[in-house]
Design a protein around this motif. Structure first.
Motif, PDB file in Angstrom:
ATOM      1  N   SER A  41       0.791  -1.228   0.000  1.00 24.16           N
ATOM      2  CA  SER A  41       0.000   0.000   0.000  1.00 24.16           C
ATOM      3  C   SER A  41       0.823   1.278   0.000  1.00 24.16           C
ATOM      4  CB  SER A  41      -0.926   0.013   1.217  1.00 24.16           C
ATOM      5  OG  SER A  41      -1.792  -1.093   1.183  1.00 24.16           O
ATOM      6  N   ALA A  42       1.994   1.263   0.656  1.00 30.14           N
ATOM      7  CA  ALA A  42       2.741   2.506   0.844  1.00 30.14           C
ATOM      8  C   ALA A  42       4.240   2.370   0.651  1.00 30.14           C
ATOM      9  CB  ALA A  42       2.458   3.049   2.245  1.00 30.14           C
ATOM     10  N   GLY A  43       4.720   1.228   0.211  1.00 32.02           N
ATOM     11  CA  GLY A  43       6.156   0.976   0.130  1.00 32.02           C
ATOM     12  C   GLY A  43       6.941   1.972  -0.710  1.00 32.02           C
ATOM     13  N   GLY A  44       6.423   2.358  -1.853  1.00 27.79           N
ATOM     14  CA  GLY A  44       7.127   3.314  -2.711  1.00 27.79           C
ATOM     15  C   GLY A  44       7.197   4.692  -2.092  1.00 27.79           C
ATOM     16  N   TRP A  45       6.091   5.133  -1.495  1.00 31.53           N
ATOM     17  CA  TRP A  45       6.056   6.432  -0.829  1.00 31.53           C
ATOM     18  C   TRP A  45       7.021   6.462   0.351  1.00 31.53           C
ATOM     19  CZ3 TRP A  45       2.713   7.680   3.762  1.00 31.53           C
ATOM     20  CH2 TRP A  45       2.768   9.031   4.079  1.00 31.53           C
ATOM     21  N   LEU A  46       7.048   5.379   1.143  1.00 35.60           N
ATOM     22  CA  LEU A  46       7.960   5.323   2.286  1.00 35.60           C
ATOM     23  C   LEU A  46       9.411   5.367   1.818  1.00 35.60           C
ATOM     24  CD1 LEU A  46       6.156   2.708   4.548  1.00 35.60           C
ATOM     25  CD2 LEU A  46       5.930   5.207   4.527  1.00 35.60           C
ATOM     26  N   PHE A  47       9.732   4.614   0.772  1.00 32.72           N
ATOM     27  CA  PHE A  47      11.089   4.636   0.228  1.00 32.72           C
ATOM     28  C   PHE A  47      11.454   6.052  -0.223  1.00 32.72           C
ATOM     29  CE2 PHE A  47      14.029   4.640  -3.312  1.00 32.72           C
ATOM     30  CZ  PHE A  47      15.075   3.882  -2.821  1.00 32.72           C
ATOM     31  N   ASP A  48      10.559   6.707  -0.964  1.00 31.44           N
ATOM     32  CA  ASP A  48      10.846   8.058  -1.448  1.00 31.44           C
ATOM     33  C   ASP A  48      11.019   9.045  -0.294  1.00 31.44           C
ATOM     34  OD1 ASP A  48      11.049   7.575  -4.179  1.00 31.44           O
ATOM     35  OD2 ASP A  48       8.907   7.883  -4.545  1.00 31.44           O
ATOM     36  N   ARG A  70      13.145  -3.451   5.647  1.00 31.44           N
ATOM     37  CA  ARG A  70      14.554  -3.035   5.601  1.00 31.44           C
ATOM     38  C   ARG A  70      14.985  -2.719   4.167  1.00 31.44           C
ATOM     39  NH1 ARG A  70      14.761  -7.108   9.723  1.00 31.44           N
ATOM     40  NH2 ARG A  70      15.021  -6.076  11.730  1.00 31.44           N
ATOM     41  N   ILE A  71      14.454  -3.449   3.204  1.00 36.19           N
ATOM     42  CA  ILE A  71      14.748  -3.166   1.792  1.00 36.19           C
ATOM     43  C   ILE A  71      14.325  -1.742   1.444  1.00 36.19           C
ATOM     44  CG2 ILE A  71      14.072  -3.721  -0.598  1.00 36.19           C
ATOM     45  CD1 ILE A  71      13.980  -6.700   0.342  1.00 36.19           C
ATOM     46  N   LEU A  72      13.213  -1.290   2.015  1.00 38.87           N
ATOM     47  CA  LEU A  72      12.706   0.060   1.752  1.00 38.87           C
ATOM     48  C   LEU A  72      13.478   1.139   2.504  1.00 38.87           C
ATOM     49  CD1 LEU A  72       8.878  -0.698   1.874  1.00 38.87           C
ATOM     50  CD2 LEU A  72      10.317  -0.410  -0.160  1.00 38.87           C
ATOM     51  N   GLY A  73      14.323   0.732   3.434  1.00 39.99           N
ATOM     52  CA  GLY A  73      15.136   1.689   4.175  1.00 39.99           C
ATOM     53  C   GLY A  73      14.464   2.286   5.397  1.00 39.99           C
ATOM     54  N   VAL A  74      13.318   1.737   5.793  1.00 39.53           N
ATOM     55  CA  VAL A  74      12.615   2.247   6.964  1.00 39.53           C
ATOM     56  C   VAL A  74      13.120   1.548   8.223  1.00 39.53           C
ATOM     57  CG1 VAL A  74      10.574   2.787   5.583  1.00 39.53           C
ATOM     58  CG2 VAL A  74      10.677   0.623   6.834  1.00 39.53           C
ATOM     59  N   GLN A  75      12.819   2.125   9.372  1.00 37.22           N
ATOM     60  CA  GLN A  75      13.232   1.546  10.648  1.00 37.22           C
ATOM     61  C   GLN A  75      12.049   0.807  11.265  1.00 37.22           C
ATOM     62  OE1 GLN A  75      14.185   4.440  13.636  1.00 37.22           O
ATOM     63  NE2 GLN A  75      14.664   2.901  15.158  1.00 37.22           N
ATOM     64  N   PRO A  76      12.092  -0.525  11.305  1.00 34.93           N
ATOM     65  CA  PRO A  76      11.007  -1.256  11.965  1.00 34.93           C
ATOM     66  C   PRO A  76      11.107  -1.073  13.482  1.00 34.93           C
ATOM     67  CG  PRO A  76      12.313  -2.700  10.525  1.00 34.93           C
ATOM     68  CD  PRO A  76      13.048  -1.410  10.657  1.00 34.93           C
ATOM     69  N   ILE A  77       9.960  -0.827  14.129  1.00 33.35           N
ATOM     70  CA  ILE A  77       9.929  -0.723  15.579  1.00 33.35           C
ATOM     71  C   ILE A  77       8.724  -1.501  16.101  1.00 33.35           C
ATOM     72  CG2 ILE A  77      11.058   1.543  15.591  1.00 33.35           C
ATOM     73  CD1 ILE A  77       8.330   2.761  16.300  1.00 33.35           C
ATOM     74  N   ALA A  78       8.734  -1.785  17.396  1.00 32.99           N
ATOM     75  CA  ALA A  78       7.608  -2.484  18.020  1.00 32.99           C
ATOM     76  C   ALA A  78       6.403  -1.548  18.083  1.00 32.99           C
ATOM     77  CB  ALA A  78       7.988  -2.937  19.421  1.00 32.99           C
ATOM     78  N   LEU A  79       5.212  -2.113  17.964  1.00 27.63           N
ATOM     79  CA  LEU A  79       3.987  -1.317  17.973  1.00 27.63           C
ATOM     80  C   LEU A  79       3.869  -0.508  19.264  1.00 27.63           C
ATOM     81  CD1 LEU A  79       1.451  -0.602  16.398  1.00 27.63           C
ATOM     82  CD2 LEU A  79       0.324  -2.577  17.406  1.00 27.63           C
ATOM     83  N   THR A 154       8.326  -6.260  -2.359  1.00 29.61           N
ATOM     84  CA  THR A 154       7.114  -7.066  -2.544  1.00 29.61           C
ATOM     85  C   THR A 154       7.465  -8.536  -2.706  1.00 29.61           C
ATOM     86  OG1 THR A 154       7.039  -6.638  -4.931  1.00 29.61           O
ATOM     87  CG2 THR A 154       5.724  -5.197  -3.524  1.00 29.61           C
ATOM     88  N   ILE A 155       8.583  -8.822  -3.370  1.00 28.14           N
ATOM     89  CA  ILE A 155       9.044 -10.212  -3.478  1.00 28.14           C
ATOM     90  C   ILE A 155       9.396 -10.750  -2.092  1.00 28.14           C
ATOM     91  CG2 ILE A 155      10.900 -11.701  -4.334  1.00 28.14           C
ATOM     92  CD1 ILE A 155      10.945  -9.856  -6.856  1.00 28.14           C
ATOM     93  N   ALA A 156      10.125  -9.955  -1.302  1.00 29.03           N
ATOM     94  CA  ALA A 156      10.512 -10.374   0.053  1.00 29.03           C
ATOM     95  C   ALA A 156       9.288 -10.575   0.944  1.00 29.03           C
ATOM     96  CB  ALA A 156      11.455  -9.348   0.675  1.00 29.03           C
ATOM     97  N   ALA A 157       8.209  -9.822   0.689  1.00 29.14           N
ATOM     98  CA  ALA A 157       6.988  -9.942   1.490  1.00 29.14           C
ATOM     99  C   ALA A 157       6.062 -11.034   0.957  1.00 29.14           C
ATOM    100  CB  ALA A 157       6.259  -8.604   1.518  1.00 29.14           C
ATOM    101  N   GLY A 158       6.471 -11.720  -0.123  1.00 29.08           N
ATOM    102  CA  GLY A 158       5.672 -12.801  -0.686  1.00 29.08           C
ATOM    103  C   GLY A 158       4.519 -12.338  -1.554  1.00 29.08           C
ATOM    104  N   LEU A 159       4.629 -11.163  -2.142  1.00 20.28           N
ATOM    105  CA  LEU A 159       3.536 -10.611  -2.938  1.00 20.28           C
ATOM    106  C   LEU A 159       3.745 -10.697  -4.441  1.00 20.28           C
ATOM    107  CD1 LEU A 159       2.990  -7.335  -0.875  1.00 20.28           C
ATOM    108  CD2 LEU A 159       1.552  -9.376  -0.863  1.00 20.28           C
ATOM    109  N   GLY A 160       4.892 -11.102  -4.911  1.00 23.55           N
ATOM    110  CA  GLY A 160       5.199 -11.038  -6.340  1.00 23.55           C
ATOM    111  C   GLY A 160       6.032  -9.800  -6.586  1.00 23.55           C
TER     112      GLY A 160
END
Length: 187
Positions: A41-48, A70-79, A154-160
């Protein structure tokens, strides 16, 4: 020359500090149901946004495999960490489905929209009756680099690997004014 000699050095230092631009980074906090939803839904926008110098933190309810983020360069954090800090982000984005899943998300969204100080962006269906409006339709056109990185994510997330040129959102509250706006009105 005599005028220069009479200037107060402390006054000059104070004036030079006033002219100095503050180098603050924008912060975007994102909440999603799972990694695949955020990437799709937002991967390209987050990367940009990351490439534009933003600090982008992403929390997902189901945080099993974070490689795609991590591929998108964002910092994953706990909810829980998303709501524990004193920092108010410049922008807040979320999956509309999370409003029905977590009261904290719904409360932060409603407070952010009411305050109008935070850019609020939502993907999926959401409407806050307490706010009284559905938000404005906006979209982000992915950069060439975002298209490539989102395809890998999207490949890493199993979406194609199929990636469209745009991502669509609803915008509530103020938009962050930048030299190159990335969320443009639809229509």
């Amino acid at each position: 020359m005599h005028e220069l000699d009479q200037r107060d050095p402390q006054h000059e230092v104070a004036r030079s500090r006033q002219r100095t631009t503050r180098l603050a980074r924008y912060q975007l906090d994102v909440v999603g149901a799972h990694v695949a939803d955020v990437v799709d839904s937002a991967g390209g926008w987050l990367f940009d946004r990351v490439m534009a110098g933003w600090d982008v933190r992403v929390a997902v309810a189901d945080a099993r495999d974070l490689a795609a983020l991590r591929i998108l360069g964002v910092q994953p954090i706990a909810l829980r960490a998303m709501f524990d800090g004193p920092d108010i982000p410049t922008a807040f984005a979320l999956a509309g489905a999370m409003c029905g899943e977590d009261d904290r998300v719904r409360d932060v969204l409603a407070a952010s929209v009411r305050s109008a100080r935070t850019e609020v962006t939502v993907w999926g269906d959401v409407w806050l009756p307490s706010v009284g409006r559905r938000g404005s339709a906006v979209r982000h056109q992915l950069s060439a680099a975002a298209t490539v990185f989102k395809a890998q994510a999207t490949i890493a997330a199993g979406l194609g690997s199929t990636v469209g040129p745009f991502e669509a959102f609803r915008s509530y509250g103020q938009c962050v004014r930048t030299e190159y706006p990335d969320l443009l009105p639809v229509g």
